[in-house]
Design a protein around this motif. Structure first.
Motif, mmCIF file in Angstrom:
data_model
loop_
_atom_site.group_PDB
_atom_site.id
_atom_site.type_symbol
_atom_site.label_atom_id
_atom_site.label_comp_id
_atom_site.label_asym_id
_atom_site.label_seq_id
_atom_site.Cartn_x
_atom_site.Cartn_y
_atom_site.Cartn_z
ATOM 1 N N VAL A 1 -19.081 45.162 63.522
ATOM 2 C CA VAL A 1 -19.373 43.726 63.515
ATOM 3 C C VAL A 1 -19.333 43.230 64.958
ATOM 4 O O VAL A 1 -18.814 43.917 65.852
ATOM 5 C CB VAL A 1 -18.347 42.944 62.659
ATOM 6 N N PRO A 2 -19.879 42.058 65.227
ATOM 7 C CA PRO A 2 -19.807 41.530 66.598
ATOM 8 C C PRO A 2 -18.361 41.380 67.064
ATOM 9 O O PRO A 2 -17.464 41.070 66.271
ATOM 10 C CB PRO A 2 -20.485 40.159 66.473
ATOM 11 N N ASP A 3 -18.147 41.608 68.344
ATOM 12 C CA ASP A 3 -16.814 41.412 68.910
ATOM 13 C C ASP A 3 -16.510 39.931 69.093
ATOM 14 O O ASP A 3 -15.346 39.525 69.122
ATOM 15 C CB ASP A 3 -16.711 42.141 70.253
ATOM 16 N N ALA A 4 -17.560 39.122 69.221
ATOM 17 C CA ALA A 4 -17.462 37.668 69.292
ATOM 18 C C ALA A 4 -18.853 37.128 69.007
ATOM 19 O O ALA A 4 -19.845 37.871 69.061
ATOM 20 C CB ALA A 4 -16.973 37.202 70.658
ATOM 21 N N VAL A 5 -18.941 35.850 68.684
ATOM 22 C CA VAL A 5 -20.228 35.202 68.465
ATOM 23 C C VAL A 5 -20.222 33.872 69.200
ATOM 24 O O VAL A 5 -19.283 33.088 69.070
ATOM 25 C CB VAL A 5 -20.517 34.976 66.964
ATOM 26 N N VAL A 6 -21.266 33.631 69.979
ATOM 27 C CA VAL A 6 -21.443 32.347 70.647
ATOM 28 C C VAL A 6 -22.396 31.510 69.801
ATOM 29 O O VAL A 6 -23.482 31.979 69.444
ATOM 30 C CB VAL A 6 -22.017 32.519 72.072
ATOM 31 N N VAL A 7 -21.986 30.293 69.476
ATOM 32 C CA VAL A 7 -22.838 29.359 68.745
ATOM 33 C C VAL A 7 -23.343 28.326 69.741
ATOM 34 O O VAL A 7 -22.563 27.542 70.277
ATOM 35 C CB VAL A 7 -22.070 28.652 67.614
ATOM 36 N N GLU A 8 -24.633 28.342 70.002
ATOM 37 C CA GLU A 8 -25.214 27.444 71.001
ATOM 38 C C GLU A 8 -25.954 26.305 70.304
ATOM 39 O O GLU A 8 -26.921 26.521 69.578
ATOM 40 C CB GLU A 8 -26.167 28.216 71.913
ATOM 41 N N ARG B 1 -19.475 26.182 60.162
ATOM 42 C CA ARG B 1 -20.330 26.919 59.235
ATOM 43 C C ARG B 1 -20.502 28.370 59.670
ATOM 44 O O ARG B 1 -20.580 29.275 58.826
ATOM 45 C CB ARG B 1 -21.687 26.225 59.112
ATOM 46 N N VAL B 2 -20.565 28.602 60.966
ATOM 47 C CA VAL B 2 -20.655 29.984 61.458
ATOM 48 C C VAL B 2 -19.336 30.707 61.217
ATOM 49 O O VAL B 2 -19.325 31.881 60.804
ATOM 50 C CB VAL B 2 -21.029 30.004 62.946
ATOM 51 N N ILE B 3 -18.221 30.028 61.445
ATOM 52 C CA ILE B 3 -16.913 30.633 61.165
ATOM 53 C C ILE B 3 -16.835 31.057 59.702
ATOM 54 O O ILE B 3 -16.391 32.167 59.369
ATOM 55 C CB ILE B 3 -15.778 29.645 61.513
ATOM 56 N N GLU B 4 -17.294 30.186 58.814
ATOM 57 C CA GLU B 4 -17.285 30.492 57.378
ATOM 58 C C GLU B 4 -18.212 31.662 57.055
ATOM 59 O O GLU B 4 -17.861 32.543 56.250
ATOM 60 C CB GLU B 4 -17.722 29.251 56.599
ATOM 61 N N ALA B 5 -19.386 31.690 57.678
ATOM 62 C CA ALA B 5 -20.348 32.764 57.418
ATOM 63 C C ALA B 5 -19.823 34.123 57.867
ATOM 64 O O ALA B 5 -20.180 35.163 57.285
ATOM 65 C CB ALA B 5 -21.671 32.458 58.112
ATOM 66 N N LEU B 6 -18.982 34.135 58.897
ATOM 67 C CA LEU B 6 -18.482 35.399 59.444
ATOM 68 C C LEU B 6 -17.204 35.886 58.763
ATOM 69 O O LEU B 6 -16.816 37.043 58.933
ATOM 70 C CB LEU B 6 -18.221 35.245 60.953
ATOM 71 N N LYS B 7 -16.564 35.020 57.990
ATOM 72 C CA LYS B 7 -15.283 35.385 57.371
ATOM 73 C C LYS B 7 -15.381 36.652 56.519
ATOM 74 O O LYS B 7 -14.511 37.547 56.631
ATOM 75 C CB LYS B 7 -14.769 34.210 56.529
ATOM 76 N N PRO B 8 -16.396 36.822 55.662
ATOM 77 C CA PRO B 8 -16.467 38.059 54.874
ATOM 78 C C PRO B 8 -16.565 39.311 55.736
ATOM 79 O O PRO B 8 -16.045 40.372 55.346
ATOM 80 C CB PRO B 8 -17.738 37.867 54.042
ATOM 81 N N PHE B 9 -17.192 39.196 56.890
ATOM 82 C CA PHE B 9 -17.340 40.366 57.765
ATOM 83 C C PHE B 9 -16.037 40.660 58.513
ATOM 84 O O PHE B 9 -15.736 41.823 58.786
ATOM 85 C CB PHE B 9 -18.506 40.135 58.733
ATOM 86 N N GLU B 10 -15.279 39.613 58.812
ATOM 87 C CA GLU B 10 -13.938 39.834 59.365
ATOM 88 C C GLU B 10 -13.084 40.594 58.356
ATOM 89 O O GLU B 10 -12.356 41.524 58.721
ATOM 90 C CB GLU B 10 -13.274 38.494 59.705
ATOM 91 N N ASP B 11 -13.174 40.200 57.081
ATOM 92 C CA ASP B 11 -12.379 40.859 56.039
ATOM 93 C C ASP B 11 -12.798 42.315 55.869
ATOM 94 O O ASP B 11 -11.944 43.206 55.722
ATOM 95 C CB ASP B 11 -12.555 40.105 54.711
ATOM 96 N N ARG B 12 -14.110 42.575 55.895
ATOM 97 C CA ARG B 12 -14.586 43.945 55.729
ATOM 98 C C ARG B 12 -14.148 44.837 56.882
ATOM 99 O O ARG B 12 -13.745 45.982 56.690
ATOM 100 C CB ARG B 12 -16.112 43.966 55.639
ATOM 101 N N ALA B 13 -14.264 44.310 58.099
ATOM 102 C CA ALA B 13 -13.955 45.112 59.289
ATOM 103 C C ALA B 13 -12.476 45.114 59.624
ATOM 104 O O ALA B 13 -12.018 45.956 60.412
ATOM 105 C CB ALA B 13 -14.751 44.567 60.488
#
Length: 372
Positions: A161-168, A196-208
């Motif tokens: 998964v991404p190490d971080a995500v920038v929301v521009e 909304r991006v934090i919420e979208a990434l939560k499942p991937f944080e849990d998986r990884a």
């Protein structure tokens, strides 16, 4: 580690005591000089890879642009590392660059701590990172849908998964990931996008089983903004570009920086870039002539951006940005964020960081009470 109580920005095993990423600004605006100064001050300094080889010398660049860009990027990373041996040095590499792939590999080989990649979705970025490289990868997105798409692809194809995500958001300078209509839409506001991006990434944080810090970018100007995004909106850090242009260490010419000092709110405009995207810039004589329909015949330096059709473009954006960086604003223009008109002085990077942290602590005092 923290600076006077401010939460640090942690990206994997990287820790920035000051949770501020300096935006990567091309062409030649953020090179080793600016990036190393930000890194020394505790933030994440970022070198822009866009046409970085031009500063290796025009003869070498025109002979073999990609080779010059690779050499130039490696040299800039080495210079920044030399000036800030303990700091975090990142590189911004646009997906739209025709030499995107070799530049990513070069950045990793040169030991960049992190690569930020936008202007397109970096769907294949993990496969470009050499095996064993410790370079972190951070896509830049403008919507939760894009964040989810990148994370899904990376997890399914690469098991990471991404190490971080920038929301521009739409208040950023330069090329924007929104249509002109979307720029003013309520749902495009950065304070709406970040949660909304934090919420979208939560499942991937849990998986990884790892955190994916979200960094807010576009229109952030003060330490009060920093406090708001960290403590009220939920970002792990912020990215700032415009503020760092008006610093002594910025790699642009004095004339480029002074354009910010002279700018009024009415000077900011949205242009239609030759690469097919809207962009925010300062209106000057060059852009006025373009708006009036004047075309500037030119020979394409090399096809630097995949989406640029130079045969239909009124001017070469690469030449215009190089001219502006060198101070020739009659033959170029300045990209700038929505708050560029607020810039009223040029300071050192350390002075700017100190000012931002002072405002952050004042905001905390006002909102939370107690000692700053």
């Amino acid at each position: 580690m923290s600076v006077n109580g401010i939460p640090p920005l942690r990206i994997g095993d990287l820790t920035a005591p000051v949770p501020i990423v300096q935006g990567g600004m091309g062409v030649g605006i953020s090179l080793a000089g600016l990036a190393s100064a930000v890194a020394r001050a505790g933030g994440i300094g970022v070198i822009s890879a866009a046409l970085v080889g031009f500063y290796e010398g025009e003869t070498e660049f025109f002979r073999d642009p990609t080779r010059a860009n690779i050499r130039g990027l490696k040299r800039q990373i080495a210079l920044a590392r030399e000036k800030a041996p303990e700091g975090i040095i990142g590189v911004n590499i646009m997906v739209a660059l025709t030499d995107f792939e070799p530049l990513v590999q070069a950045a990793c080989e040169a030991g960049a701590d992190i690569i930020f990649s936008g202007a397109g979705l970096p769907l294949n970025l993990p496969e470009l990172r050499p095996e064993g490289s410790r370079t972190k990868l951070a896509p830049i997105v403008s919507s939760p849908r894009a964040a989810k798409l990148v994370a899904q692809r990376w997890w399914k194809k690469y098991g990471c998964v991404p190490d971080a995500v920038v929301v521009e958001g739409p208040q950023a300078g330069g090329h924007l990931g929104f249509s002109v209509k979307e720029l003013e839409a309520p749902e495009s506001r950065l304070e709406v996008l970040v949660p909304r991006v934090i919420e979208a990434l939560k499942p991937f944080e849990d998986r990884a089983g790892k955190a994916i810090p979200v960094i807010a970018a576009g229109g952030i100007y003060t330490g009060y903004d920093l406090y708001r995004y960290l403590h009220e909106i939920g970002a792990s850090g912020v990215q700032m570009g415009t503020r760092f242009v008006a610093t002594h260490e910025c790699d642009a010419s004095p004339a480029f920086k002074e354009a910010f000092l002279r700018a009024g709110k009415e000077d900011l405009t949205i242009i239609r870039s030759p690469v097919g995207l809207p962009g925010r810039a300062l209106r000057g004589s060059f852009l006025r002539k373009v708006e009036a329909g004047e075309k500037r015949p030119y020979r394409c330096m090399y096809h630097c951006l995949r989406s640029c059709d130079y045969r239909k473009s009124p001017y070469c954006i690469a030449a215009a940005l190089i001219n502006a960086q060198r101070g020739n604003l009659e033959a170029g223009f300045v990209f700038a964020g929505a708050n560029a008109w607020r810039v009223d002085r040029i300071v050192s990077v350390q002075e700017l960081i100190d000012e931002l942290l002072g405002e952050y602590h004042q905001a905390r005092l006002e909102r939370e009470g107690g000692s700053p």
